[in-house]
Structure formats: structure tokens, C-alpha cells
Motif scaffolding. Structure first.
Motif, PDB file in Angstrom:
ATOM      1  N   HIS A   3       0.821  -1.232   0.000  1.00  0.00           N
ATOM      2  CA  HIS A   3       0.000   0.000   0.000  1.00  0.00           C
ATOM      3  C   HIS A   3       0.834   1.251   0.000  1.00  0.00           C
ATOM      4  CE1 HIS A   3      -3.676  -2.331   0.563  1.00  0.00           C
ATOM      5  NE2 HIS A   3      -3.033  -3.036   1.509  1.00  0.00           N
ATOM      6  N   HIS A   4       2.142   1.175   0.200  1.00  0.00           N
ATOM      7  CA  HIS A   4       2.989   2.374   0.250  1.00  0.00           C
ATOM      8  C   HIS A   4       3.309   2.836  -1.145  1.00  0.00           C
ATOM      9  CE1 HIS A   4       3.648   1.894   4.515  1.00  0.00           C
ATOM     10  NE2 HIS A   4       3.795   0.572   4.298  1.00  0.00           N
ATOM     11  N   LEU A   5       3.581   4.152  -1.218  1.00  0.00           N
ATOM     12  CA  LEU A   5       4.019   4.728  -2.475  1.00  0.00           C
ATOM     13  C   LEU A   5       5.411   4.237  -2.801  1.00  0.00           C
ATOM     14  CD1 LEU A   5       2.690   8.361  -2.015  1.00  0.00           C
ATOM     15  CD2 LEU A   5       1.618   6.489  -3.268  1.00  0.00           C
ATOM     16  N   ASP A   6       5.726   4.364  -4.022  1.00  0.00           N
ATOM     17  CA  ASP A   6       7.031   3.845  -4.432  1.00  0.00           C
ATOM     18  C   ASP A   6       8.186   4.607  -3.817  1.00  0.00           C
ATOM     19  OD1 ASP A   6       5.672   2.024  -5.933  1.00  0.00           O
ATOM     20  OD2 ASP A   6       5.781   3.202  -7.799  1.00  0.00           O
ATOM     21  N   LEU A  13       7.918   8.058   5.287  1.00  0.00           N
ATOM     22  CA  LEU A  13       8.285   9.396   4.820  1.00  0.00           C
ATOM     23  C   LEU A  13       8.704   9.306   3.370  1.00  0.00           C
ATOM     24  CD1 LEU A  13      10.411  10.573   7.908  1.00  0.00           C
ATOM     25  CD2 LEU A  13       7.993  11.024   7.460  1.00  0.00           C
ATOM     26  N   ASP A  14       8.338  10.299   2.600  1.00  0.00           N
ATOM     27  CA  ASP A  14       8.754  10.308   1.210  1.00  0.00           C
ATOM     28  C   ASP A  14      10.188  10.787   1.096  1.00  0.00           C
ATOM     29  OD1 ASP A  14       8.580  12.999   1.666  1.00  0.00           O
ATOM     30  OD2 ASP A  14       6.725  13.325   0.555  1.00  0.00           O
ATOM     31  N   SER A  15      10.669  10.860  -0.107  1.00  0.00           N
ATOM     32  CA  SER A  15      12.082  11.191  -0.303  1.00  0.00           C
ATOM     33  C   SER A  15      12.407  12.613   0.119  1.00  0.00           C
ATOM     34  CB  SER A  15      12.444  10.968  -1.779  1.00  0.00           C
ATOM     35  OG  SER A  15      11.605  11.790  -2.613  1.00  0.00           O
ATOM     36  N   ALA A  19      15.029  13.720   3.003  1.00  0.00           N
ATOM     37  CA  ALA A  19      16.147  14.625   2.751  1.00  0.00           C
ATOM     38  C   ALA A  19      16.150  15.767   3.771  1.00  0.00           C
ATOM     39  CB  ALA A  19      16.043  15.171   1.324  1.00  0.00           C
ATOM     40  N   LEU A  20      14.969  16.316   4.092  1.00  0.00           N
ATOM     41  CA  LEU A  20      14.878  17.383   5.105  1.00  0.00           C
ATOM     42  C   LEU A  20      15.304  16.889   6.483  1.00  0.00           C
ATOM     43  CD1 LEU A  20      14.022  20.252   5.911  1.00  0.00           C
ATOM     44  CD2 LEU A  20      11.676  19.393   6.189  1.00  0.00           C
ATOM     45  N   ARG A  21      14.946  15.640   6.737  1.00  0.00           N
ATOM     46  CA  ARG A  21      15.315  15.076   8.037  1.00  0.00           C
ATOM     47  C   ARG A  21      16.825  14.958   8.159  1.00  0.00           C
ATOM     48  NH1 ARG A  21      12.978   9.305  10.342  1.00  0.00           N
ATOM     49  NH2 ARG A  21      13.967   9.422  12.399  1.00  0.00           N
ATOM     50  N   ARG A  22      17.462  14.507   7.060  1.00  0.00           N
ATOM     51  CA  ARG A  22      18.924  14.380   7.113  1.00  0.00           C
ATOM     52  C   ARG A  22      19.591  15.745   7.257  1.00  0.00           C
ATOM     53  NH1 ARG A  22      17.899  10.484   3.069  1.00  0.00           N
ATOM     54  NH2 ARG A  22      18.334  12.055   1.454  1.00  0.00           N
ATOM     55  N   MET A  23      19.030  16.777   6.609  1.00  0.00           N
ATOM     56  CA  MET A  23      19.606  18.113   6.717  1.00  0.00           C
ATOM     57  C   MET A  23      19.503  18.637   8.155  1.00  0.00           C
ATOM     58  SD  MET A  23      18.167  19.857   3.196  1.00  0.00           S
ATOM     59  CE  MET A  23      18.764  21.449   3.703  1.00  0.00           C
ATOM     60  N   LEU A  24      18.368  18.400   8.774  1.00  0.00           N
ATOM     61  CA  LEU A  24      18.211  18.857  10.169  1.00  0.00           C
ATOM     62  C   LEU A  24      19.160  18.111  11.099  1.00  0.00           C
ATOM     63  CD1 LEU A  24      14.296  19.198  10.378  1.00  0.00           C
ATOM     64  CD2 LEU A  24      15.988  21.029  10.190  1.00  0.00           C
TER      65      LEU A  24
END
Length: 341
Positions: A3-6, A13-15, A19-24
Motif C-alpha cells: 500500500h505504500h508509495l514507491d 516518509l517520502d524522499s 532529505a529534510l530530516r537528514r539536513m536537520l
């Protein structure tokens, strides 16, 4: 079934979010607390909790005080009447307590109790002064002087057995024929006492003196008895220590000569006699013979007359008498009570 998006990761979490999480994480990974921060927190947290507890206790105490004080004030304002002061419960309660303690028969409030105590205080401190004023009114003109006010003394009024009168003194006539005299009264007891300012001076005509032509007045500034003390020195009340004394002075100012033995009455024209004798001429050398001088310097042919002047102390005793010789008509000027020098 998936059921998850690709492009979603295992955390949902989407891509872009990853990416925002890694930046924080990269932005804060090098941040560390300062040294001692943990110790500061361990101390500050208990202190803050204690302050919160104290604030809560203070608010509870204030609420309790208001809950008890307001009904008390309302009760006092309704029960105290118009004279009670309901601004402070403590003062109002004192006002009610004072009502029971005072001597007010109508059960008044604090104001009336204060009035009764005030009257008592005035009687206590004014008793001696009132007694002196009463005697001044009895003495008539004795209170007309403008001298010192009554002395504030707690000593009793002098009784007759505490005072003693010395011999009165009478001086020789001056150039105008005026005769001055002094009465002196001393405290002969062993205790202090007070005398008032009333003065009683009487006169008695003797021999050829005419009682209808003799008057007694109080000395005033500008009158004929210029040698008497100024009226500003009169006292309305005087404290006498044992052995001390006071004085009353007088002056005899003749107005007519004594009548001659030839039968003529008192000569109001001022001449001593129709034909002065050698004795009279010798006594008036360099001056014009006046009636007043002849009255006080009797000669052959002049009737013998004198005036007895008596001072009586306030209590009716003692009395002192002075005799003015060769006096038949005139005025006696007397002073008020004088402190003896």
C-alpha cells in the motif's frame, strides 16, 4: 499487497521528507550542552517547584483572610451605629469596648466616651485657676491689671493662719504732697500656698478728716500716683513659698487742706491759711505755698486730721493698717498684688 508509495521509506516518509530530516540532523549533530547544564537543572527545578508551592499557599491565606474580615466589617458597620468607624475592624471593636468602659449613661460610642474623659481632664487641670478667677471677680477691680497671667501651681490657697502681715510703711510726702505706703504679707507656714489677685483696701477718716471726701481707686497708668508700680506688674495668682512675701502699695494724693481751727471749712482754693505763719514760710522756701503741702505740714491753727488705710488679705486675715497724718480729703490709689523683690 504493497500500500505504500514507491518513493516512501520504511518510516512512511517520502524522499523529500527524508532529505529534510537528514539536513536537520546534520545541522544539529555538532550541538552539545554546556558544562554544568545538568547540575543547573537539578538545582533549578526544585527551586521552581518550591516557589509554586509558596505562591499557592499565599493565595490560599489571602482568600481565607478575605473570607473572615469582610463579614466582620459588615457586622460592625451594622451594629456600631452612626458614630462607629467601620474602616478598620480592630478600631471598631475598640470603639464598642470603650462604650462599656466609659461613664456615658446613654451607652454612646467612642466619641462620647472621649468627651466625658475630656471634661474630667479639664476639671483636673483647671481647678486651681478657676478658684483664683472666682476670687478676682469678688475683688472687683483687682482683675483689671494687664500683668502676668496666673501662675500654674498645684499648691492650695493660702489660709488665714498661713499668712502674717508685717508693719505697714508710710513714706514722707514728696514735693507734690503725695504720700506713698506699702503693705507686706508673708507666708509664715512651712508649706507653699497660693494667693489670688483680689485686693481689699479701706479707709477711715479720723479727727478733722471728711469721710465723704476720701475715695479709694485702683492705680492706673497716667493717674496722679505716678510713683506707684505700673499696672502691668500686677499678678492674678502668686505662689508663695515658705518665708516669701507679696506686697500691695498705695498712694495718698490730697485734694484739700485740713480746716483751720477758726471754724472755716476745708479750703478748696488751695491756700493753707489767710496769713501763713513763719513756720509755713520756712517749710516752703523757694516754692509757692499749696493747699496739699499745707495739709501734710500742719501749722498752728489747723485742725488735726488723719486717714487710716487698711489692707485685708483675701481670707479675711491678716490685716495691716497705715496712718497718713495731717490728711483730711483726697484720693487713695492702691495697686494690685505685687511679687516682693
Amino acid at each position: 499487497m504493497n500500500h505504500h508509495l514507491d518513493d516512501q521509506g520504511p518510516d512512511g516518509l517520502d524522499s523529500d521528507e527524508l532529505a529534510l530530516r537528514r539536513m536537520l540532523h546534520d545541522a544539529v549533530q555538532e550541538m552539545e550542552p554546556r558544562d554544568g547544564t545538568l547540575d543547573h537543572l537539578r538545582r533549578a527545578v526544585p527551586v521552581r517547584r518550591a516557589r509554586k508551592r509558596q505562591a499557592a499557599v499565599g493565595m490560599a491565606a489571602a482568600a481565607l483572610f478575605l473570607g473572615t474580615a469582610v463579614p466582620a466589617v459588615l457586622h460592625v458597620s451594622q451594629a456600631g451605629g452612626s458614630d462607629a468607624n467601620p474602616s478598620i475592624a480592630g478600631q471598631a471593636s475598640q470603639a464598642q469596648g470603650g462604650t462599656d468602659q466609659g461613664k456615658n449613661p446613654d451607652g454612646g460610642s467612642t466619641g462620647r466616651v472621649g468627651d466625658s474623659s475630656g471634661d474630667t481632664g479639664e476639671q483636673g487641670k483647671g481647678g486651681t485657676a478657676d478658684a483664683g478667677q472666682g476670687k478676682e471677680s469678688a475683688g472687683g477691680t483687682a482683675s483689671s491689671g494687664t500683668g502676668p497671667s496666673a501662675s500654674q501651681s498645684s499648691a492650695p490657697v493660702c489660709s488665714a493662719d498661713q499668712l502674717g502681715a508685717g508693719p505697714a510703711t508710710v513714706a514722707v510726702p514728696d514735693a507734690a504732697g503725695t504720700v506713698y505706703g506699702t503693705f507686706r504679707v508673708q507666708n509664715t507656714s512651712a508649706t507653699s500656698c497660693d494667693v489670688g489677685g483680689a485686693v481689699a483696701v479701706t479707709s477711715v477718716a479720723q479727727g478733722a478728716a471728711d469721710a465723704t471726701k476720701i475715695t479709694v481707686v485702683e492705680h492706673a497708668s497716667g493717674d496722679a500716683a505716678a510713683g506707684l508700680p505700673d499696672p502691668s506688674l500686677y499678678v492674678t495668682q502668686l505662689a508663695l513659698a515658705p518665708g516669701s512675701a507679696y506686697e500691695v502699695k498705695f498712694a495718698w494724693v490730697p485734694s484739700e487742706t485740713c480746716p483751720t481751727t477758726g471754724g472755716t471749712g476745708g479750703d478748696s482754693g488751695g491756700s493753707a491759711s489767710p496769713s501763713p505763719s513763719p513756720t509755713e514760710q520756712a517749710s516752703t522756701t523757694g516754692e509757692t505755698t499749696s493747699g496739699t503741702a499745707a495739709q501734710l505740714l500742719p501749722e498752728d491753727g489747723t485742725a488735726d486730721g488723719s486717714v487710716s488705710v487698711t489692707y485685708t488679705a483675701e481670707g479675711g486675715s491678716p490685716t495691716s493698717t497705715a496712718t497718713v497724718p495731717d490728711a483730711c480729703a483726697g484720693t487713695i490709689y492702691r495697686t494690685g498684688v505685687l511679687a516682693s523683690s
